[in-house]
Design an enzyme around this catalytic site. Structure first.
Site, PDB file in Angstrom:
ATOM      1  N   ASP A  64       1.024  -1.039   0.014  1.00 14.86           N
ATOM      2  CA  ASP A  64       0.076   0.067  -0.028  1.00 14.86           C
ATOM      3  C   ASP A  64       1.005   1.377   0.103  1.00 14.86           C
ATOM      4  O   ASP A  64       2.148   1.084   0.073  1.00 14.86           O
ATOM      5  CB  ASP A  64      -1.067  -0.222   1.187  1.00 14.86           C
ATOM      6  CG  ASP A  64      -0.485   0.120   2.508  1.00 14.86           C
ATOM      7  OD1 ASP A  64       0.724  -0.119   2.602  1.00 14.86           O
ATOM      8  OD2 ASP A  64      -1.008   0.409   3.506  1.00 14.86           O
ATOM      9  N   TYR A  66       3.127   4.811   0.822  1.00 15.41           N
ATOM     10  CA  TYR A  66       3.595   5.337   2.128  1.00 15.41           C
ATOM     11  C   TYR A  66       2.698   6.048   2.702  1.00 15.41           C
ATOM     12  O   TYR A  66       1.850   6.827   1.931  1.00 15.41           O
ATOM     13  CB  TYR A  66       4.848   6.167   1.698  1.00 15.41           C
ATOM     14  CG  TYR A  66       5.956   5.245   0.845  1.00 15.41           C
ATOM     15  CD1 TYR A  66       6.626   4.383   1.608  1.00 15.41           C
ATOM     16  CD2 TYR A  66       6.573   5.810  -0.435  1.00 15.41           C
ATOM     17  CE1 TYR A  66       7.747   3.661   0.973  1.00 15.41           C
ATOM     18  CE2 TYR A  66       7.394   5.139  -0.974  1.00 15.41           C
ATOM     19  CZ  TYR A  66       8.148   3.879  -0.378  1.00 15.41           C
ATOM     20  OH  TYR A  66       9.195   3.385  -0.817  1.00 15.41           O
ATOM     21  N   PHE A  77       6.625   2.273  -4.306  1.00 13.34           N
ATOM     22  CA  PHE A  77       8.023   2.345  -3.910  1.00 13.34           C
ATOM     23  C   PHE A  77       8.625   3.953  -4.078  1.00 13.34           C
ATOM     24  O   PHE A  77       9.415   4.071  -3.674  1.00 13.34           O
ATOM     25  CB  PHE A  77       8.907   1.384  -4.389  1.00 13.34           C
ATOM     26  CG  PHE A  77       8.770  -0.042  -3.836  1.00 13.34           C
ATOM     27  CD1 PHE A  77       8.981  -0.270  -2.695  1.00 13.34           C
ATOM     28  CD2 PHE A  77       8.272  -0.884  -4.693  1.00 13.34           C
ATOM     29  CE1 PHE A  77       8.797  -1.684  -2.189  1.00 13.34           C
ATOM     30  CE2 PHE A  77       7.726  -2.317  -4.173  1.00 13.34           C
ATOM     31  CZ  PHE A  77       8.294  -2.701  -3.183  1.00 13.34           C
ATOM     32  N   HIS A 187      11.114  -8.744   0.736  1.00 10.60           N
ATOM     33  CA  HIS A 187      10.622  -7.395   0.537  1.00 10.60           C
ATOM     34  C   HIS A 187      12.025  -6.512   0.874  1.00 10.60           C
ATOM     35  O   HIS A 187      12.814  -7.047   1.640  1.00 10.60           O
ATOM     36  CB  HIS A 187       9.622  -7.071   1.383  1.00 10.60           C
ATOM     37  CG  HIS A 187       8.904  -5.840   1.301  1.00 10.60           C
ATOM     38  ND1 HIS A 187       9.381  -4.477   1.934  1.00 10.60           N
ATOM     39  CD2 HIS A 187       7.937  -5.486   0.623  1.00 10.60           C
ATOM     40  CE1 HIS A 187       8.881  -3.572   1.415  1.00 10.60           C
ATOM     41  NE2 HIS A 187       7.807  -3.928   0.760  1.00 10.60           N
TER      42      HIS A 187
END
Length: 231
Positions: A64, A66, A77, A187
Site C-alpha cells: 500500500d 507510503y 516504492f 521485501h
C-alpha cells in the site's frame, strides 16, 4: 479518483460497474472528505496513467502507499522528488541496483522515469490513511488491482513480474502465462532485505530476459534533480 483515459479503460471498464467498486468508490470518497489520505486523490491512478497497458514490460508490485506526508505519489516504492530523506525500502532498492548494475545512488526517489519506460509500479491497495499502514486494506482495492494483474498476465508478449515480499508473491498464483518471467525475492524493507533481497539481481535478470526477447532493456538509473550526484 481521476478518470482513466488511456487503453486501460476498455480493459478495466467492467470493474467500474461492479458492486465492489461502487462500495470502494464511496468509501474512498468519504475517507478523503474526513481524513488525511495519501496519495493526493488526483494521483491514485498514476501507475496506470503513466504506463499504458500496451507499454507494460515490467511489473513491480508493492503493498500500500507510503503513509507519511510528501511521500506517496501513486507509484509503488516511489516518492515525490522533493523528499530528500528516502524511505529505507527505497534506499535498499537503490543499493541492490548499485550492486547489480552499478547504478549510483540518486538524490531523489521519484521513479517516474521507470514508469515511462513501461515499468508498472503497482500497489495492491491504492490509498491509505496518514500514519496508518494498511488502513485501506480489505475495502475493495485488492479486487481492482487483481483485475489489473490478470489483464497484464493475459498479454500475449513477454513481461517481467518482480514480486517482493510475501503479499506480492501470493499473486504469482494468478500468473500462469508461460510467456512471462516471474521473479520472487523478500521485501526490500530493513526487516527482510538481508534474507535474500540483497543479491537477488532482479534488475539485471529482468533486462537479460527483455533483451533475449528483442525488447529494449530498462534504464534503471534514476537521474539526479538537485545537481551533484552521490557516489
Amino acid at each position: 479518483m481521476s478518470a482513466i483515459s488511456n487503453d486501460w479503460l476498455p480493459a478495466l471498464g467492467a470493474e467500474f460497474k461492479k458492486p465492489y467498486y461502487r462500495d470502494l468508490y464511496f468509501f474512498v470518497k468519504k475517507e478523503y472528505s474526513e481524513r488525511v489520505i495519501y496519495p493526493p486523490s488526483e494521483e491514485i491512478f498514476n501507475a496506470i496513467h503513466l504506463t499504458p497497458l500496451k507499454s507494460v514490460r515490467v511489473v513491480i508490485l508493492g503493498q500500500d502507499p507510503y503513509h507519511n506526508a510528501h511521500q506517496a505519489m501513486g507509484l509503488s516504492f516511489s516518492v515525490k522528488p522533493e523528499l530528500r530523506e528516502l524511505p529505507p525500502s527505497l534506499v535498499n532498492i537503490f543499493r541492490e541496483l548499485h550492486d547489480d548494475l552499478g547504478c549510483r545512488m540518486p538524490d531523489n526517489g521519484d521513479l517516474t522515469p521507470w514508469a515511462k519506460q513501461g515499468v508498472l509500479l503497482l500497489n495492491t491497495v491504492l490509498t491509505v490513511r496518514a500514519h496508518q499502514a494498511f488502513s485501506h486494506k480489505g475495502h475493495g482495492w485488492e479486487e481492482f488491482t487483481d483485475a489489473i494483474i490478470r489483464t497484464v498476465n493475459a498479454e500475449d508478449r513477454p513481461i517481467v513480474f518482480l514480486l517482493w515480499g510475501t503479499p506480492a508473491q501470493q499473486k504469482s498464483l494468478m500468473l500462469d502465462n508461460p510467456k512471462h518471467l516471474v521473479l520472487k525475492a523478500p521485501h526490500p524493507s530493513p526487516l527482510s532485505s538481508y534474507r535474500g533481497f540483497f543479491g537477488c539481481r532482479h534488475f539485471s535478470r529482468c533486462n537479460a530476459f527483455l533483451e533475449e526477447h528483442g525488447e529494449k532493456p530498462i534504464d534503471w538509473q534514476i537521474p539526479d534533480v538537485y545537481g551533484a550526484a552521490e557516489s
